[in-house]
Design a protein around this motif. Structure first.
Motif, PDB file in Angstrom:
ATOM      1  N   THR A  24       0.838  -1.190   0.000  1.00 56.59           N
ATOM      2  CA  THR A  24       0.000   0.000   0.000  1.00 56.59           C
ATOM      3  C   THR A  24       0.879   1.248   0.000  1.00 56.59           C
ATOM      4  N   PRO A  25       0.470   2.277  -0.729  1.00 52.55           N
ATOM      5  CA  PRO A  25       1.258   3.520  -0.726  1.00 52.55           C
ATOM      6  C   PRO A  25       1.073   4.260   0.598  1.00 52.55           C
ATOM      7  N   MET A  26       2.149   4.811   1.097  1.00 52.62           N
ATOM      8  CA  MET A  26       2.126   5.561   2.356  1.00 52.62           C
ATOM      9  C   MET A  26       3.038   6.778   2.211  1.00 52.62           C
ATOM     10  N   GLY A  27       2.623   7.887   2.779  1.00 52.19           N
ATOM     11  CA  GLY A  27       3.469   9.079   2.795  1.00 52.19           C
ATOM     12  C   GLY A  27       4.341   9.065   4.035  1.00 52.19           C
ATOM     13  N   THR A  28       5.647   9.053   3.857  1.00 53.93           N
ATOM     14  CA  THR A  28       6.557   9.087   5.007  1.00 53.93           C
ATOM     15  C   THR A  28       6.409  10.435   5.693  1.00 53.93           C
ATOM     16  N   GLN A  29       6.047  10.418   6.960  1.00 59.14           N
ATOM     17  CA  GLN A  29       5.864  11.658   7.701  1.00 59.14           C
ATOM     18  C   GLN A  29       7.163  12.157   8.309  1.00 59.14           C
ATOM     19  N   ASP A  30       8.019  11.227   8.711  1.00 60.76           N
ATOM     20  CA  ASP A  30       9.237  11.667   9.383  1.00 60.76           C
ATOM     21  C   ASP A  30      10.216  10.516   9.506  1.00 60.76           C
ATOM     22  N   PHE A  31      11.463  10.860   9.502  1.00 60.61           N
ATOM     23  CA  PHE A  31      12.514   9.972   9.989  1.00 60.61           C
ATOM     24  C   PHE A  31      13.724  10.835  10.284  1.00 60.61           C
TER      25      PHE A  31
ATOM     26  N   THR B 277      14.335   4.407  11.567  1.00 62.70           N
ATOM     27  CA  THR B 277      13.020   4.623  12.182  1.00 62.70           C
ATOM     28  C   THR B 277      12.207   5.541  11.294  1.00 62.70           C
ATOM     29  N   VAL B 278      11.063   5.026  10.830  1.00 66.64           N
ATOM     30  CA  VAL B 278      10.200   5.752   9.904  1.00 66.64           C
ATOM     31  C   VAL B 278       8.803   5.832  10.500  1.00 66.64           C
ATOM     32  N   TRP B 279       8.143   6.962  10.305  1.00 64.12           N
ATOM     33  CA  TRP B 279       6.789   7.185  10.831  1.00 64.12           C
ATOM     34  C   TRP B 279       5.791   7.416   9.702  1.00 64.12           C
ATOM     35  N   PHE B 280       4.637   6.747   9.818  1.00 62.06           N
ATOM     36  CA  PHE B 280       3.517   6.953   8.908  1.00 62.06           C
ATOM     37  C   PHE B 280       2.270   7.277   9.731  1.00 62.06           C
ATOM     38  N   ILE B 281       1.464   8.210   9.263  1.00 63.85           N
ATOM     39  CA  ILE B 281       0.154   8.456   9.861  1.00 63.85           C
ATOM     40  C   ILE B 281      -0.817   7.469   9.234  1.00 63.85           C
ATOM     41  N   THR B 282      -1.688   6.895  10.046  1.00 64.68           N
ATOM     42  CA  THR B 282      -2.633   5.910   9.544  1.00 64.68           C
ATOM     43  C   THR B 282      -3.951   5.986  10.285  1.00 64.68           C
ATOM     44  N   GLU B 283      -4.981   5.480   9.654  1.00 64.32           N
ATOM     45  CA  GLU B 283      -6.236   5.247  10.363  1.00 64.32           C
ATOM     46  C   GLU B 283      -6.076   3.918  11.089  1.00 64.32           C
ATOM     47  N   VAL B 284      -6.515   3.855  12.323  1.00 58.21           N
ATOM     48  CA  VAL B 284      -6.273   2.693  13.173  1.00 58.21           C
ATOM     49  C   VAL B 284      -7.206   1.528  12.841  1.00 58.21           C
ATOM     50  N   ALA B 285      -8.477   1.791  12.630  1.00 56.01           N
ATOM     51  CA  ALA B 285      -9.473   0.731  12.417  1.00 56.01           C
ATOM     52  C   ALA B 285      -9.470   0.288  10.956  1.00 56.01           C
ATOM     53  N   THR B 286      -8.382  -0.373  10.556  1.00 56.17           N
ATOM     54  CA  THR B 286      -8.236  -0.846   9.175  1.00 56.17           C
ATOM     55  C   THR B 286      -7.714  -2.278   9.172  1.00 56.17           C
ATOM     56  N   GLU B 287      -7.952  -2.960   8.062  1.00 55.81           N
ATOM     57  CA  GLU B 287      -7.393  -4.307   7.879  1.00 55.81           C
ATOM     58  C   GLU B 287      -5.868  -4.259   7.926  1.00 55.81           C
TER      59      GLU B 287
ATOM     60  N   VAL C 224      -6.611  15.048  13.202  1.00 55.78           N
ATOM     61  CA  VAL C 224      -5.549  14.818  14.174  1.00 55.78           C
ATOM     62  C   VAL C 224      -6.090  14.456  15.564  1.00 55.78           C
ATOM     63  N   ASP C 225      -7.280  14.939  15.914  1.00 58.25           N
ATOM     64  CA  ASP C 225      -7.837  14.675  17.244  1.00 58.25           C
ATOM     65  C   ASP C 225      -8.763  13.468  17.284  1.00 58.25           C
ATOM     66  N   ASP C 226      -8.955  12.806  16.163  1.00 58.77           N
ATOM     67  CA  ASP C 226      -9.841  11.642  16.076  1.00 58.77           C
ATOM     68  C   ASP C 226      -9.171  10.429  16.720  1.00 58.77           C
ATOM     69  N   ALA C 227      -9.933   9.668  17.501  1.00 56.71           N
ATOM     70  CA  ALA C 227      -9.394   8.466  18.145  1.00 56.71           C
ATOM     71  C   ALA C 227      -8.973   7.408  17.128  1.00 56.71           C
ATOM     72  N   ASN C 228      -9.444   7.513  15.886  1.00 52.58           N
ATOM     73  CA  ASN C 228      -9.084   6.566  14.838  1.00 52.58           C
ATOM     74  C   ASN C 228      -7.807   6.974  14.097  1.00 52.58           C
ATOM     75  N   SER C 229      -7.176   8.052  14.493  1.00 52.05           N
ATOM     76  CA  SER C 229      -5.898   8.475  13.905  1.00 52.05           C
ATOM     77  C   SER C 229      -4.755   7.976  14.772  1.00 52.05           C
ATOM     78  N   GLY C 230      -3.757   7.396  14.126  1.00 54.37           N
ATOM     79  CA  GLY C 230      -2.599   6.893  14.860  1.00 54.37           C
ATOM     80  C   GLY C 230      -1.368   6.918  13.988  1.00 54.37           C
ATOM     81  N   LEU C 231      -0.328   6.304  14.488  1.00 53.90           N
ATOM     82  CA  LEU C 231       0.954   6.268  13.789  1.00 53.90           C
ATOM     83  C   LEU C 231       1.443   4.836  13.656  1.00 53.90           C
ATOM     84  N   LEU C 232       2.087   4.560  12.549  1.00 50.20           N
ATOM     85  CA  LEU C 232       2.867   3.341  12.420  1.00 50.20           C
ATOM     86  C   LEU C 232       4.328   3.738  12.534  1.00 50.20           C
TER      87      LEU C 232
END
Length: 158
Positions: free
Chosen positions: A33-40, A45-55, A108-116
């Motif tokens: 799946t395509p992901m936008g790298t948010q930071d490293f 160590t790489v960070w991605f923003i993601t929706e939590v309630a996903t397959e 950003v304030d949604d409980a379904n927003s998280g980080l990988l």
């Protein structure tokens, strides 16, 4: 890892807008799946923003072994490691930007927003020799009936 290797890997990663995250689904199939790298700060160590309630997140929680591929004009990187779901709200707010708002159905304030958080174990990279030399190598391979030899990519411990 030699500083030169780490610098090359970081440069390729920085120049890649969209990375490809590959994980194993519940049936054992590889899914990318395509992901936008948010930071490293470091290629390990790489960070991605993601929706939590996903397959995707459920699959990663069950089997955290992942690969992240980067490709830019500079070259290609294959980063192998493990992923973990982070619920660090401060880090999420630090990394959230307009691109996250454009691609996420949450905010950003949604409980379904998280980080990988991806922690790399090893990386392989191939530096691009430029478009013309690459085309010449490919043409030589096609005309000569042999595959173009790109050589083995170094495996770099992170």
């Amino acid at each position: 890892m030699a500083t030169d290797d780490r610098d090359v890997i970081a440069d390729i990663m920085r120049k890649t807008r969209i990375a490809i995250l590959t994980y194993q689904d519940a049936e054992g199939r590889l899914v990318s799946t395509p992901m936008g790298t948010q930071d490293f700060e470091d290629p390990g160590t790489v960070w991605f923003i993601t929706e939590v309630a996903t397959e995707k997140v459920r699959a990663i929680l069950a089997n955290p072994h992942v690969n992240v591929a980067y490709a830019s004009d500079k070259g290609w990187v294959s980063l192998s490691g493990t992923a973990r779901l982070s619920r660090d709200d401060a880090k999420l707010k630090e990394l959230w930007d307009a691109s996250a708002s454009a691609f996420m159905s949450t905010d950003v304030d949604d409980a379904n927003s998280g980080l990988l958080e991806i922690t790399g174990d090893t990386a392989q990279y191939w530096e691009s020799p430029g478009k013309v030399p690459m085309l010449v190598k490919m043409a030589k391979g096609l005309l000569g009936g042999k595959a173009a030899d790109e050589g083995d990519a170094p495996v770099v411990e992170l």
